[in-house]
Design an enzyme around this catalytic site. Sequence first.
Site, PDB file in Angstrom:
ATOM      1  N   HIS A 187       0.850  -1.197   0.000  1.00 20.67           N
ATOM      2  CA  HIS A 187       0.000   0.000   0.000  1.00 20.67           C
ATOM      3  C   HIS A 187       0.880   1.240   0.000  1.00 20.67           C
ATOM      4  CE1 HIS A 187      -3.765   2.214   0.733  1.00 20.67           C
ATOM      5  NE2 HIS A 187      -2.999   3.038   1.438  1.00 20.67           N
ATOM      6  N   SER A 188       0.622   2.148  -0.924  1.00 21.12           N
ATOM      7  CA  SER A 188       1.352   3.408  -1.037  1.00 21.12           C
ATOM      8  C   SER A 188       2.849   3.109  -1.218  1.00 21.12           C
ATOM      9  CB  SER A 188       1.065   4.289   0.181  1.00 21.12           C
ATOM     10  OG  SER A 188       1.489   5.619  -0.030  1.00 21.12           O
ATOM     11  N   MET A 189       3.705   3.611  -0.334  1.00 19.07           N
ATOM     12  CA  MET A 189       5.124   3.309  -0.462  1.00 19.07           C
ATOM     13  C   MET A 189       5.364   1.807  -0.556  1.00 19.07           C
ATOM     14  SD  MET A 189       8.341   4.059   2.133  1.00 19.07           S
ATOM     15  CE  MET A 189       8.048   2.579   3.110  1.00 19.07           C
TER      16      MET A 189
ATOM     17  N   SER B  57      -1.581  -0.751  -4.210  1.00 19.00           N
ATOM     18  CA  SER B  57      -2.692  -0.050  -3.589  1.00 19.00           C
ATOM     19  C   SER B  57      -2.290   1.388  -3.259  1.00 19.00           C
ATOM     20  CB  SER B  57      -3.100  -0.809  -2.310  1.00 19.00           C
ATOM     21  OG  SER B  57      -4.136  -0.172  -1.625  1.00 19.00           O
TER      22      SER B  57
ATOM     23  N   HIS C 100      -6.746   8.229   0.873  1.00 22.99           N
ATOM     24  CA  HIS C 100      -5.486   7.519   0.647  1.00 22.99           C
ATOM     25  C   HIS C 100      -5.331   6.286   1.523  1.00 22.99           C
ATOM     26  CE1 HIS C 100      -1.333   7.209  -0.721  1.00 22.99           C
ATOM     27  NE2 HIS C 100      -0.962   7.031   0.531  1.00 22.99           N
TER      28      HIS C 100
END
Length: 259
Positions: free
Chosen positions: A85-87, A113, A223
Amino acid sequence: MDVPALNQTSASLTLFCLPYAGGSAAVYRDWQTRLPGWVRLKALHIPGRGVRYEMPPMHGWPELLDLLVEDVQSSVSQPFAIFGHSMGALVGIELAHAIRSRYGHAPIWFGASACKAPGSRERKLDWLSCPEEEFFDQMRVLNGMPEELLQNREFMELVLPILRADFHLCGSYELRDREPLECPMLVLGGSQDLEIARSSESLSAWARETRAPLERRELDAGHFFINTHRDTVISLVADSLARAFHSRGSGVLPSRSYA
């Protein structure tokens, strides 16, 4: 459509999961009980938090990938998948290529994601030194931390070095010329994620990272939908994983019922 249960002794896979910036493996602490029984979840630990709290945060990609490759090397000779997820998605795609390069094994599925595609990222190299207020403004854009915590000096002095290191990793990322993966991908995005919404191509560009089909799903969320819409995310991941596992010719259809 109901399908037969999977024989876990003959067919199973490991799902490596990576957290967002500032997050730890605890993001996935209750995923295992909600995933099908044929999936073995292994949440990976980033330096500076969780069981690696005493390890200094890492600012460089080579060092981080060396560490994570060592963590997974005992499991990659068998079917495995990666989700971030994200990073975590950005680290995940680099981990997938590092595993393929070093051991000749590749994931059978990849999940990204709330993360801009590698080819859609802009470099920003001052996260380690930029004024705190500029950093806090970015946190506000992501809606990643309550205002009362941003204003809590004691807390921020504890977490800011970790966050700066993680943001620097993302900001210093450079896409290298390489062959795409061959596995299907699931890409998740939030319709209220302001960071992603700035570029309409930021999620669809993940299609360049694989020669296999890409499935894109959008959630009505910001986010951090991995927290606010956890059950939906897990369900989407489990269903996509099952399709990928079956399509690789496992000989057995995975069960869609959860353990």
